[in-house]
Design a protein around this motif. Structure first.
Motif, PDB file in Angstrom:
ATOM      1  N   GLU A 105       7.656  -2.903 -10.417  1.00 20.35           N
ATOM      2  CA  GLU A 105       7.579  -4.252  -9.865  1.00 20.35           C
ATOM      3  C   GLU A 105       8.955  -4.824  -9.522  1.00 20.35           C
ATOM      4  N   THR A 106      10.005  -4.116  -9.904  1.00 24.74           N
ATOM      5  CA  THR A 106      11.359  -4.613  -9.661  1.00 24.74           C
ATOM      6  C   THR A 106      11.792  -4.460  -8.200  1.00 24.74           C
ATOM      7  N   VAL A 107      11.011  -3.755  -7.377  1.00 22.15           N
ATOM      8  CA  VAL A 107      11.352  -3.625  -5.962  1.00 22.15           C
ATOM      9  C   VAL A 107      11.077  -4.958  -5.267  1.00 22.15           C
ATOM     10  N   GLN A 141       0.830  -1.200   0.000  1.00 24.26           N
ATOM     11  CA  GLN A 141       0.000   0.000   0.000  1.00 24.26           C
ATOM     12  C   GLN A 141       0.866   1.251   0.000  1.00 24.26           C
ATOM     13  N   ALA A 142       1.969   1.212   0.760  1.00 27.93           N
ATOM     14  CA  ALA A 142       2.882   2.365   0.802  1.00 27.93           C
ATOM     15  C   ALA A 142       3.655   2.515  -0.502  1.00 27.93           C
ATOM     16  N   MET A 143       3.715   1.443  -1.284  1.00 24.07           N
ATOM     17  CA  MET A 143       4.512   1.442  -2.518  1.00 24.07           C
ATOM     18  C   MET A 143       3.645   1.494  -3.771  1.00 24.07           C
ATOM     19  N   GLN A 144       2.467   2.030  -3.664  1.00 22.41           N
ATOM     20  CA  GLN A 144       1.595   2.098  -4.833  1.00 22.41           C
ATOM     21  C   GLN A 144       2.286   2.846  -5.970  1.00 22.41           C
ATOM     22  N   SER A 145       2.221   2.260  -7.168  1.00 21.27           N
ATOM     23  CA  SER A 145       2.786   2.793  -8.415  1.00 21.27           C
ATOM     24  C   SER A 145       4.305   2.688  -8.480  1.00 21.27           C
TER      25      SER A 145
END
Length: 223
Positions: A200-202, A193-197
């Protein structure tokens, strides 16, 4: 470019992810009493010039007002750093690809003695960088790298009672990993949720205790 790690509490890490930035540490907040004092100050005149006196600020205070630092480590599994900087393993470690010129990004040098006080003509920018990036050998286990940044465009924080400064994620600070501590209670859904947008490589992982050694091991987590 170096792949490096930044330890912090779960709360601050989630704030960092939402806002896409890291807080710049100010030198008065750091835990080493020798910060900015890696030079020999046995001469009383040199000590006075550094520490100042009533009515005179001193070189150390002046430098601390100009610059702050982002602190990273090469070692994501270091037990002591998880204990000291990541809320006793309840926090989060953020992994970044970090880059930048030598004028603002370099590894910390670890020494057993403080370096000689230079003659006036040698008290230049390189002298300042040496002060910023030299520490006692006692800290060598941290394998630290530092990014030095000017303190400008701060944000007033009522709780802290002062200006705070931040560095935005970008080409020289690219998020690659979110690693939850071994006793961290944050759910993967909270991280996502904190990483929205975010791309995907994270990678999201969690530390676990090794079953056979006094070591930490990180494992990818499922969505």
């Amino acid at each position: 470019m170096n792949h490096l790690y930044h330890f912090t509490t779960a709360k601050f890490a989630l704030d960092d992810l939402r806002n896409r930035r890291l807080k710049i540490a100010q030198f008065d907040d750091l835990n080493d009493p020798f910060e900015l004092k890696s030079v020999n100050l046995c001469n009383p005149e040199h000590a006075l010039a550094f520490d100042g006196t009533e009515g005179f600020e001193g070189y150390k205070a002046g430098l601390a007002q100009l610059y702050g630092v982002l602190c990273f480590s090469e070692a994501k599994t270091d037990l002591l750093q998880w204990a000291h900087y990541a809320d006793r393993h309840k926090g989060i470690c953020l992994g970044f690809d970090v880059s930048g010129g030598k004028e603002k990004f370099r590894p910390v040098k670890y020494k057993t003695t403080r370096f000689p006080f230079p003659v006036p003509e040698k008290r230049d920018r390189e002298f300042s960088w040496n002060l910023l990036s030299t520490k006692s050998k006692a800290w060598a286990y941290e394998r630290e790298w530092r990014v030095f940044l000017e303190l400008k465009e701060g944000v007033w924080n009522e709780g802290a009672g002062r200006m705070l400064y931040f560095a935005d994620f970008g080409p020289e600070l690219v998020l690659r990993d979110v690693i939850l501590g071994a006793t961290n209670k944050t759910s993967v859904s909270e991280v996502l949720q904190a990483m929205q947008s975010y791309p995907e490589t994270v990678r999201i992982a969690r530390m676990r205790l090794s079953c056979s050694k006094f070591e930490l091991e990180d494992y990818p987590v499922d969505d």
